[in-house]
Design a protein around this motif. Structure first.
Motif, PDB file in Angstrom:
ATOM      1  N   ILE A  44       0.833  -1.205   0.000  1.00 14.57           N
ATOM      2  CA  ILE A  44       0.000   0.000   0.000  1.00 14.57           C
ATOM      3  C   ILE A  44       0.866   1.253   0.000  1.00 14.57           C
ATOM      4  O   ILE A  44       0.645   2.184  -0.782  1.00 14.57           O
ATOM      5  CB  ILE A  44      -0.970  -0.011   1.195  1.00 14.57           C
ATOM      6  N   PHE A  45       1.895   1.289   0.874  1.00 11.45           N
ATOM      7  CA  PHE A  45       2.754   2.465   0.947  1.00 11.45           C
ATOM      8  C   PHE A  45       3.588   2.630  -0.323  1.00 11.45           C
ATOM      9  O   PHE A  45       3.830   3.759  -0.764  1.00 11.45           O
ATOM     10  CB  PHE A  45       3.654   2.417   2.174  1.00 11.45           C
ATOM     11  N   ALA A  46       4.018   1.538  -0.940  1.00 11.34           N
ATOM     12  CA  ALA A  46       4.780   1.641  -2.187  1.00 11.34           C
ATOM     13  C   ALA A  46       3.911   2.223  -3.287  1.00 11.34           C
ATOM     14  O   ALA A  46       4.355   3.069  -4.072  1.00 11.34           O
ATOM     15  CB  ALA A  46       5.310   0.261  -2.589  1.00 11.34           C
ATOM     16  N   ARG A  47       2.650   1.792  -3.345  1.00 10.08           N
ATOM     17  CA  ARG A  47       1.729   2.330  -4.355  1.00 10.08           C
ATOM     18  C   ARG A  47       1.466   3.817  -4.103  1.00 10.08           C
ATOM     19  O   ARG A  47       1.434   4.625  -5.043  1.00 10.08           O
ATOM     20  CB  ARG A  47       0.428   1.544  -4.339  1.00 10.08           C
ATOM     21  N   MET A  48       1.289   4.208  -2.849  1.00 19.21           N
ATOM     22  CA  MET A  48       1.062   5.620  -2.519  1.00 19.21           C
ATOM     23  C   MET A  48       2.275   6.457  -2.895  1.00 19.21           C
ATOM     24  O   MET A  48       2.147   7.568  -3.414  1.00 19.21           O
ATOM     25  CB  MET A  48       0.745   5.766  -1.027  1.00 19.21           C
ATOM     26  N   ARG A  49       3.473   5.932  -2.647  1.00 21.30           N
ATOM     27  CA  ARG A  49       4.690   6.670  -2.965  1.00 21.30           C
ATOM     28  C   ARG A  49       4.852   6.848  -4.474  1.00 21.30           C
ATOM     29  O   ARG A  49       5.245   7.908  -4.955  1.00 21.30           O
ATOM     30  CB  ARG A  49       5.892   5.939  -2.376  1.00 21.30           C
ATOM     31  N   ARG A  50       4.531   5.782  -5.243  1.00 16.79           N
ATOM     32  CA  ARG A  50       4.595   5.885  -6.702  1.00 16.79           C
ATOM     33  C   ARG A  50       3.609   6.925  -7.221  1.00 16.79           C
ATOM     34  O   ARG A  50       3.931   7.705  -8.118  1.00 16.79           O
ATOM     35  CB  ARG A  50       4.294   4.519  -7.329  1.00 16.79           C
ATOM     36  N   ALA A  51       2.397   6.940  -6.670  1.00 19.81           N
ATOM     37  CA  ALA A  51       1.388   7.907  -7.106  1.00 19.81           C
ATOM     38  C   ALA A  51       1.835   9.329  -6.763  1.00 19.81           C
ATOM     39  O   ALA A  51       1.650  10.257  -7.565  1.00 19.81           O
ATOM     40  CB  ALA A  51       0.043   7.596  -6.461  1.00 19.81           C
ATOM     41  N   HIS A  52       2.429   9.512  -5.588  1.00 16.22           N
ATOM     42  CA  HIS A  52       2.917  10.834  -5.193  1.00 16.22           C
ATOM     43  C   HIS A  52       4.035  11.295  -6.125  1.00 16.22           C
ATOM     44  O   HIS A  52       4.069  12.460  -6.550  1.00 16.22           O
ATOM     45  CB  HIS A  52       3.404  10.806  -3.748  1.00 16.22           C
ATOM     46  N   ALA A  53       4.947  10.381  -6.462  1.00 19.79           N
ATOM     47  CA  ALA A  53       6.046  10.733  -7.363  1.00 19.79           C
ATOM     48  C   ALA A  53       5.515  11.095  -8.749  1.00 19.79           C
ATOM     49  O   ALA A  53       6.024  12.025  -9.390  1.00 19.79           O
ATOM     50  CB  ALA A  53       7.037   9.572  -7.462  1.00 19.79           C
ATOM     51  N   ALA A  54       4.494  10.403  -9.226  1.00 19.69           N
ATOM     52  CA  ALA A  54       3.911  10.723 -10.532  1.00 19.69           C
ATOM     53  C   ALA A  54       3.276  12.109 -10.522  1.00 19.69           C
ATOM     54  O   ALA A  54       3.418  12.873 -11.483  1.00 19.69           O
ATOM     55  CB  ALA A  54       2.876   9.663 -10.923  1.00 19.69           C
ATOM     56  N   ARG A  55       2.569  12.437  -9.434  1.00 20.41           N
ATOM     57  CA  ARG A  55       1.968  13.778  -9.327  1.00 20.41           C
ATOM     58  C   ARG A  55       3.047  14.853  -9.279  1.00 20.41           C
ATOM     59  O   ARG A  55       2.908  15.923  -9.879  1.00 20.41           O
ATOM     60  CB  ARG A  55       1.076  13.865  -8.096  1.00 20.41           C
ATOM     61  N   LEU A  56       4.135  14.574  -8.582  1.00 21.47           N
ATOM     62  CA  LEU A  56       5.231  15.532  -8.490  1.00 21.47           C
ATOM     63  C   LEU A  56       5.890  15.731  -9.851  1.00 21.47           C
ATOM     64  O   LEU A  56       6.189  16.867 -10.243  1.00 21.47           O
ATOM     65  CB  LEU A  56       6.254  15.049  -7.456  1.00 21.47           C
ATOM     66  N   ARG A  57       6.109  14.655 -10.604  1.00 20.33           N
ATOM     67  CA  ARG A  57       6.684  14.780 -11.948  1.00 20.33           C
ATOM     68  C   ARG A  57       5.768  15.589 -12.858  1.00 20.33           C
ATOM     69  O   ARG A  57       6.218  16.424 -13.636  1.00 20.33           O
ATOM     70  CB  ARG A  57       6.944  13.397 -12.544  1.00 20.33           C
TER      71      ARG A  57
END
Length: 143
Positions: free
Chosen positions: A104-117
């Motif tokens: 769950i946390f890995a998926r949240m981190r990936r989504a956050h990184a995509a929004r930041l990019r």
């Protein structure tokens, strides 16, 4: 926004996983004993793990206790494996909780990184003007 260090994040993840493991592996089987059956292959391989309810009565109160017995073979006397069954269930459920929370946390981190990019690409787009702490994107095209 202040972020958590990796060491602290791992400690929190392990702590929450252990807490969930204790709640599901130790506390929950008191109300719903089949939850402890995940321990059967560990504490009673080749046998049957059975749950017994022990009722004790005194003049002041009636108490109920749970016990787990391992029966191996036909007509064999059960061996008390209550502590082992509970600790094994705690371990199994802690590992399951750790894996699920990690995913769950890995998926949240990936989504956050995509929004930041996406935000960084938008800021570098033509027509975007930084005015102090304000981003003016009225003239920008994000195509």
């Amino acid at each position: 926004m202040k972020t958590m260090s990796k060491g602290t994040a791992w400690a929190v993840l392990i702590g929450v996983s252990l807490f969930l493991g204790v709640m599901i592996g130790w506390v929950a089987p008191l109300a719903f004993p089949p939850l402890a059956q995940v321990a059967q292959p560990i504490v009673c391989p080749g046998g049957e793990l059975a749950h017994d309810v022990i009722r004790e009565e005194s003049p002041d109160e009636i108490t109920y206790n749970s016990a787990f017995q391992c029966y191996r073979g036909d007509g064999a006397t059960g061996e008390d494996v209550t502590a082992n069954a509970i600790f094994a269930a705690i371990g199994v459920y802690s590992v399951i909780a750790f894996v699920l929370l990690f995913l769950i946390f890995a998926r949240m981190r990936r989504a956050h990184a995509a929004r930041l990019r996406a935000a960084l690409r938008a800021i570098d787009a033509p027509g975007v003007v930084l005015e102090g702490r304000t981003v003016n994107m009225r003239a920008a095209s994000l195509d």
